[in-house]
Scaffold this active site. Structure first.
Site, short mmCIF file in Angstrom:
data_model
loop_
_atom_site.label_atom_id
_atom_site.label_comp_id
_atom_site.label_asym_id
_atom_site.label_seq_id
_atom_site.Cartn_x
_atom_site.Cartn_y
_atom_site.Cartn_z
N HIS A 164 -8.91 -9.88 -37.42
CA HIS A 164 -8.83 -11.36 -37.45
C HIS A 164 -9.60 -12.01 -36.31
O HIS A 164 -9.81 -13.21 -36.32
CB HIS A 164 -7.37 -11.80 -37.43
CG HIS A 164 -6.67 -11.51 -38.71
ND1 HIS A 164 -6.48 -12.45 -39.68
CD2 HIS A 164 -6.17 -10.35 -39.20
CE1 HIS A 164 -5.86 -11.89 -40.72
NE2 HIS A 164 -5.66 -10.61 -40.44
N ASP A 371 -13.86 -17.66 -31.34
CA ASP A 371 -12.72 -17.65 -32.25
C ASP A 371 -13.13 -16.84 -33.48
O ASP A 371 -14.24 -17.03 -33.99
CB ASP A 371 -12.39 -19.10 -32.66
CG ASP A 371 -10.90 -19.29 -32.89
OD1 ASP A 371 -10.22 -18.30 -33.19
OD2 ASP A 371 -10.43 -20.44 -32.75
P1 ADQ Z 1 -5.22 -18.02 -34.09
O1 ADQ Z 1 -5.87 -17.67 -32.82
O2 ADQ Z 1 -3.76 -18.21 -34.06
O3 ADQ Z 1 -5.54 -16.96 -35.25
P2 ADQ Z 1 -6.13 -20.24 -35.90
O4 ADQ Z 1 -7.02 -19.61 -36.89
O5 ADQ Z 1 -6.57 -21.59 -35.51
O6 ADQ Z 1 -5.96 -19.40 -34.57
O7 ADQ Z 1 -4.68 -20.35 -36.53
C1 ADQ Z 1 -3.64 -21.05 -35.89
C2 ADQ Z 1 -2.57 -21.51 -36.89
O8 ADQ Z 1 -1.50 -22.08 -36.15
C3 ADQ Z 1 -3.09 -22.57 -37.84
O9 ADQ Z 1 -2.55 -22.37 -39.11
C4 ADQ Z 1 -2.57 -23.89 -37.22
O10 ADQ Z 1 -2.29 -24.93 -38.13
C5 ADQ Z 1 -1.29 -23.43 -36.57
N1 ADQ Z 1 -1.06 -24.31 -35.40
C6 ADQ Z 1 -1.90 -24.50 -34.38
N2 ADQ Z 1 -1.38 -25.40 -33.54
C7 ADQ Z 1 -0.20 -25.79 -34.04
C8 ADQ Z 1 0.83 -26.68 -33.62
N3 ADQ Z 1 0.76 -27.37 -32.50
N4 ADQ Z 1 1.92 -26.78 -34.36
C9 ADQ Z 1 2.03 -26.09 -35.49
N5 ADQ Z 1 1.11 -25.24 -35.95
C10 ADQ Z 1 0.01 -25.08 -35.22
C11 ADQ Z 1 -6.24 -15.70 -35.32
C12 ADQ Z 1 -7.68 -15.73 -34.85
C13 ADQ Z 1 -8.44 -16.81 -35.60
C14 ADQ Z 1 -8.34 -16.57 -37.11
C15 ADQ Z 1 -6.89 -16.36 -37.53
C16 ADQ Z 1 -6.78 -15.92 -38.98
O11 ADQ Z 1 -7.75 -15.96 -33.46
O12 ADQ Z 1 -9.78 -16.85 -35.21
O13 ADQ Z 1 -8.84 -17.70 -37.79
O14 ADQ Z 1 -6.26 -15.37 -36.73
O15 ADQ Z 1 -7.56 -14.80 -39.24
#
Ligand code: ADQ
Length: 723
Positions: A164, A371
């Site tokens: 991921h 990311d």
């Molecule tokens: P993350 O590093 O966790 O994931 P991301 O892909 O942005 O990053 O996912 C975060 C999730 O948490 C999103 O669904 C978002 O809506 C939720 N979220 C963020 N802030 C929030 C808040 N304040 N309140 C509630 N929900 C919140 C890892 C990798 C990424 C990759 C994903 C999936 O680092 O690059 O996209 O896995 O493969």
């Protein structure tokens, strides 16, 4: 019926609450949401850690029941496991290194043994659930050794792995002390998935540089198996975000956020409070924007929602202080009596609040330093059912590769990000809407369900993982040949008729081999051909008799009735550049040497120090693969040599010519390496034999050249005896 899927991830998408009445709560996070659909389809088991809790016996029992009912299998981790496997190695080393933030690495990382042991716990828990026909899908950097461990326990299982986070450049990856073990762990999988082509390419370079492997674009041979790798960009649950955005309470909430000051522009950031997400530089860019464009003071607000994450780690606490400090500085410098420019909320927000925020924002700032993908960017786009809003995205987020209509920024370039905020605020309505409409199309094309289904169906379609190398007996092969009257023999030399020797010159034919070749050649003119990669001088010296058919230089030259002819015309203008690179490696590697042929140049390191030679070979291959990628040159991993050969020259070229010339009914083809694969299936009814292990399309397999010679002997005498 679709096969059952065993999902394996560090965390389960639920966590223990400690409450006996309601023992589980759903946890947020990209991975959980994306796999939810697969799990809810009802034909899967999910193996992972449910979080630690001090539980009463009653609560523990309720928890186990609730987990079982929902198809979750808990892996129990001790506090010691968590400290080493989760904090120290996964989040302390792998996470920063894979995101290129090597200054975050500890001087002396501890806990590798535990990482390995915990991976074994996950592998054992998975193996205990496994039933024949199941697909196994392992997730992320916490569990990179699990595929290899499972392959040992379940040699026939179909195993997939998805990363991921980014796969870094091989220059960064090779910093890891456990680089080889990690790659070999992954090699247990049948299919490895990445978010982008860049990550897949970096992975491939690490295979060359660290394992000395010979990957193709989407696959690599490892221990006689084929490991596939590919690009599967993760998506979101588009439908859910669209639906949420249409809810009256969400619209109301979004208007409330805006109505606080209708004249004001709102920029939004939503991230875990992680140092990869680029929050401090984002704040610096906002500070610069307010300095540079003072007209916007009092009319611009930046709202950052930061989800608490990994709070047990000191690196994260220091980071939080830094963010707070920056927010304080900007607010005290650029705030007015009526408003503060930066608003930081350190908490999660619920689904409806998140949708309302997305709908209210003029600009969504997604500016991570690195990311893997970044789901927030896609969630923002899906939520903009009004077709409005500007997405600003870092070029270092995987999502940037798909979302080209957004404003792409380099998050390290503070000045540029400041200007881009200004540009976003001044963008015309038509431009904004046109971009958003294209973005919305892209995001809905690949949603979470499509992502999971495409990975799973690709994994299910790979049947090679189940095939294991088995060897045939000489008698079995003889049986299948008996029926054929007119047979053309096409046989490779090194490794097929003779064993591979330390030095090429030592592989000259012994008297028995010469005699066998002559007997076979005399049986019927034009019937027996040696198809070699060697220079024509070698073959000519060993087999001067004109009735032995010879093919030299991998199909470029053939000797017919004693005369050598070049089979095709080739362009060799690229050879000068190559020669000088090879020569410089030869100079720097004592004992190694360069060999030049008409269509190729090879660097041999048989005589060099083994270890050093191998390391240099990996370096040379990587260099050639990258520098000659736009020229019609193949870079080949030979046995103790690296060879660059003009494309279009292969053993299939000459052998096809021979088949046309001699018009035999069938072919007996034998070879021991990749270069021989080009003539193994020359005619539909070819009898093909692979000598030794390795991936091959051959029908039969023999252990070594001695077995092949025994087979040829028996065919030659059978023929003479009139069989
Ligand atoms: P993350 O590093 O966790 O994931 P991301 O892909 O942005 O990053 O996912 C975060 C999730 O948490 C999103 O669904 C978002 O809506 C939720 N979220 C963020 N802030 C929030 C808040 N304040 N309140 C509630 N929900 C919140 C890892 C990798 C990424 C990759 C994903 C999936 O680092 O690059 O996209 O896995 O493969």
């Amino acid at each position: 019926m679709n096969p059952r899927v065993l999902l394996v991830s560090n965390r389960l998408p639920v966590a223990a609450t400690g409450d006996a009445a309601k023992p589980l709560r759903t946890t947020a996070g990209g991975l959980g949401t994306s796999l939810k659909g697969v799990h809810e389809s009802g034909n899967s088991v999910w193996i992972g850690w449910p979080g630690n809790m001090e539980l009463s016996p009653e609560a523990a029992e309720n928890l186990n029941e609730a987990l079982q009912e929902k198809g979750f299998v808990p892996v129990d981790l001790t506090p010691g496991d968590l400290k080493d496997y989760y904090d120290n190695i996964s989040n302390g080393v792998l996470w920063p290194l894979f995101h290129y933030l090597i200054h975050q690495l500890p001087y002396n990382a501890k806990g590798w043994e535990t990482y390995r042991n915990v991976n074994m716990k996950f592998a054992e828990a998975t193996a205990s659930q496994y039933q024949a026909g199941d697909l196994i899908w392992v997730h992320d950097y916490h569990l990179m050794l699990v595929p290899g461990m499972l392959r040992e326990m379940l040699p026939d299982a179909q195993i997939g792995f998805f990363l991921h986070i980014p796969f870094p450049s091989s220059e960064i990856f090779r910093i890891l002390p456990w680089r080889e073990e990690l790659l070999k762990g992954l090699m247990g999988a049948d299919l490895i998935g990445f978010h982008t082509f860049t990550y897949s390419r970096h992975f491939s370079s690490s295979l060359v540089r660290i394992l000395g492997a010979d990957p193709e674009v989407d696959r690599v041979s490892h221990n006689g198996r084929t490991v596939h790798f590919g690009v599967f960009p993760i998506g979101i649950d588009v439908h859910r975000f669209v639906q949420q955005a249409h809810l009256p309470e969400v619209k109301e909430m979004s208007q409330r956020i805006r109505r606080q000051n209708p004249e004001e522009f709102l920029a939004l950031g939503v991230d875990r409070l992680d140092y990869t997400k680029g929050i401090p530089r984002r704040l610096l860019a906002i500070e610069r924007f307010l300095e540079k464009y003072p007209d916007f003071r009092g009319r611009f607000r930046f709202l950052q929602i930061a989800v608490p994450t990994r709070e047990s780690s000191p690196a994260y606490n220091d980071f939080r202080s830094l963010v707070n400090e920056l927010v304080g500085r900007i607010n005290s410098t650029h705030g007015t009596m009526e408003s503060l420019p930066v608003h930081l909320l350190y908490r999660t927000v619920d689904a409806n609040e998140l949708s309302a925020l997305f709908l209210a924002a003029d600009i969504m700032m997604v500016t991570p330093l690195r990311d893997g993908m970044n789901l927030v960017a896609k969630e923002f786009v899906a939520s903009r059912v009004d077709g409005n809003g500007v997405l600003m995205i870092s070029e270092f987020a995987g999502a940037a590769a798909e979302l080209g209509e957004s404003l792409l920024v380099n998050p390290y370039d503070i000045e540029d990000v400041a200007d881009r905020i200004h540009e976003a605020l001044r963008m015309t309505d038509a431009d904004r809407r046109a971009r958003m409409s294209l973005l919305a199309q892209r995001v809905s094309q690949m949603d979470a369900g499509t992502w999971a289904r495409s990975f799973i169906s690709h994994l299910a379609s790979l049947t090679e993982g189940r095939q294991r190398v088995s060897f045939d007996t000489i008698e079995t092969i003889r049986q299948s040949i008996k029926a054929v009257d007119s047979l053309l023999f096409l046989v490779d030399y090194d490794g097929t008729l003779t064993a591979i020797r330390d030095r090429p010159a030592l592989a000259q034919p012994d008297a028995a081999l010469r005699e066998l070749v002559l007997r076979l050649s005399n049986l019927h003119r034009g019937r027996f051909w040696i198809v070699s990669g060697r220079h024509k001088h070698d073959l000519e010296t060993w087999f001067p008799e004109s009735n032995v058919g010879l093919v030299a230089e991998h199909g470029l030259w053939m000797r017919v009735e004693g005369n050598w002819t070049q089979v095709i015309e080739i362009d060799v203008s690229w050879k000068d550049k190559l020669r000088s690179i090879m020569a410089s490696f030869a100079e720097r590697t004592p004992g190694s040497q360069v060999e030049e042929k008409t269509a190729s140049i090879a660097w041999h390191y048989r005589m060099a120090d083994r270890e050093f030679g191998r390391a240099q070979a990996k370096e040379l291959r990587l260099h050639l693969l990258e520098s000659f990628s736009n020229l019609p040159v193949h870079i080949l991993n030979g046995k103790m040599c690296v060879e660059a050969r003009i494309q279009g020259v292969h053993k299939g070229v000459a052998t096809r010519r021979i088949a046309e010339m001699t018009k035999h009914e069938s072919v007996l083809a034998a070879g021991d390496d990749q270069t021989d694969e080009d003539f193994l299936d020359l005619l539909p009814n070819s009898i093909s034999i692979r000598i030794g292990r390795g991936h091959s399309k051959a029908q039969f397999r023999l252990h070594d050249p001695f077995e092949l010679r025994a087979l040829l002997e028996s065919l030659a005498s059978g023929e003479q005896n009139g069989e």
